[in-house]
Design a protein around this motif. Structure first.
Motif, PDB file in Angstrom:
ATOM      1  N   GLU A   5       0.669  -1.354   0.128  1.00  0.00           N
ATOM      2  CA  GLU A   5      -0.049  -0.012   0.096  1.00  0.00           C
ATOM      3  C   GLU A   5       0.877   1.216   0.075  1.00  0.00           C
ATOM      4  O   GLU A   5       0.584   1.949  -0.854  1.00  0.00           O
ATOM      5  CB  GLU A   5      -0.907  -0.107   1.199  1.00  0.00           C
ATOM      6  N   GLU A   6       1.747   1.064   0.973  1.00  0.00           N
ATOM      7  CA  GLU A   6       2.880   2.306   0.894  1.00  0.00           C
ATOM      8  C   GLU A   6       3.694   2.575  -0.555  1.00  0.00           C
ATOM      9  O   GLU A   6       3.876   3.895  -0.835  1.00  0.00           O
ATOM     10  CB  GLU A   6       3.754   2.103   1.971  1.00  0.00           C
ATOM     11  N   GLU A  13      -7.637  -3.512  -7.105  1.00  0.00           N
ATOM     12  CA  GLU A  13      -7.435  -4.904  -7.946  1.00  0.00           C
ATOM     13  C   GLU A  13      -6.051  -4.725  -8.470  1.00  0.00           C
ATOM     14  O   GLU A  13      -5.603  -5.700  -8.741  1.00  0.00           O
ATOM     15  CB  GLU A  13      -8.663  -4.733  -9.093  1.00  0.00           C
ATOM     16  N   ARG A  14      -5.779  -3.581  -8.975  1.00  0.00           N
ATOM     17  CA  ARG A  14      -4.296  -3.233  -9.500  1.00  0.00           C
ATOM     18  C   ARG A  14      -3.192  -3.809  -8.646  1.00  0.00           C
ATOM     19  O   ARG A  14      -2.335  -4.486  -9.225  1.00  0.00           O
ATOM     20  CB  ARG A  14      -4.362  -1.994  -9.959  1.00  0.00           C
ATOM     21  N   THR A  15      -3.222  -3.539  -7.470  1.00  0.00           N
ATOM     22  CA  THR A  15      -2.432  -3.940  -6.504  1.00  0.00           C
ATOM     23  C   THR A  15      -2.323  -5.727  -6.240  1.00  0.00           C
ATOM     24  O   THR A  15      -1.251  -6.304  -6.582  1.00  0.00           O
ATOM     25  CB  THR A  15      -2.520  -3.583  -5.215  1.00  0.00           C
ATOM     26  N   GLU A  16      -3.313  -6.028  -6.356  1.00  0.00           N
ATOM     27  CA  GLU A  16      -3.561  -7.682  -6.219  1.00  0.00           C
ATOM     28  C   GLU A  16      -3.163  -8.249  -7.467  1.00  0.00           C
ATOM     29  O   GLU A  16      -2.415  -9.362  -7.499  1.00  0.00           O
ATOM     30  CB  GLU A  16      -4.875  -8.165  -5.813  1.00  0.00           C
ATOM     31  N   SER A  17      -3.512  -7.480  -8.564  1.00  0.00           N
ATOM     32  CA  SER A  17      -3.073  -8.101  -9.962  1.00  0.00           C
ATOM     33  C   SER A  17      -1.515  -8.088 -10.056  1.00  0.00           C
ATOM     34  O   SER A  17      -0.873  -9.086 -10.349  1.00  0.00           O
ATOM     35  CB  SER A  17      -3.461  -7.338 -11.024  1.00  0.00           C
TER      36      SER A  17
END
Length: 186
Positions: A5-6, A13-17
């Motif tokens: 997150e930082e 969804e983009r982070t999980e992707s």
């Protein structure tokens, strides 16, 4: 170590992707022998992988790759292998074996310092950081306190050998719990 997150903004969804693609790539490398003990296993300690470090899926992956180091401690020859072995042992709740690994790392740092004090001081700093990071993960307060004290003593050895990176001492997230100790400030 920054969280995903930082590093990339709020979890979405983009982070999980991103995380899933990174894990897929790591699995592909592992399937092709990239993380063999005698090859690039230590690269799992890279700061480039820091955004993945807080996730259980990554921990399971690292634990599986490091299994030879757990089963046969003699394979953990380099400081990076020992550090990786320590981290996996802490996650598995094997604090006695983890502490023995720290003792090996400390011994190695002392040996290196006989040849090169500067390099030895860096190794001792890394050992102290590793132990402090491990202490943060413990539930047993007595062991946690013993590891903190030992980390401070090892850090003092690093400073006596010439470690002088004050910025690292003041900002390294591994040392956050130690900075509150009066013996660390000395």
């Amino acid at each position: 170590v920054p969280s995903v997150e930082e590093e990339f903004g709020p979890e979405d969804e983009r982070t999980e992707s991103f995380r899933n693609r990174a894990m897929d790539q790591l699995h592909t490398l592992a399937d092709n022998g990239y993380f063999a003990v005698d090859a690039n296993l230590q690269s799992l300690m890279s700061h480039d992988l820091a955004p993945l470090r807080t996730h259980e899926k990554f921990h399971r992956f690292v634990d599986a790759c490091a299994e030879p180091l757990i089963n046969d401690p003699t394979l953990a020859r380099s400081p990076y292998h020992k550090e990786l072995r320590f981290e996996v042992l802490v996650r598995k709740g094997e604090s006695v074996a983890a502490e023995e690994t720290i003792d090996e790392m400390q011994h190695y740092g002392k040996q290196v310092s006989r040849l090169d004090q500067s390099l030895g001081s860096i190794q001792m700093h890394q050992t102290a950081c590793c132990l402090a990071r491990g202490a943060q993960q413990l539930d047993d307060e007595a062991t946690k306190e013993r590891w903190r004290k030992k980390a401070i003593e090892i850090m003092k050895e690093a400073i006596q050998l010439g470690f002088d990176d004050l910025q690292a001492l003041q900002s390294d997230p591994d040392l956050i719990d130690l900075r509150n100790e009066s013996s660390f400030a000395q």
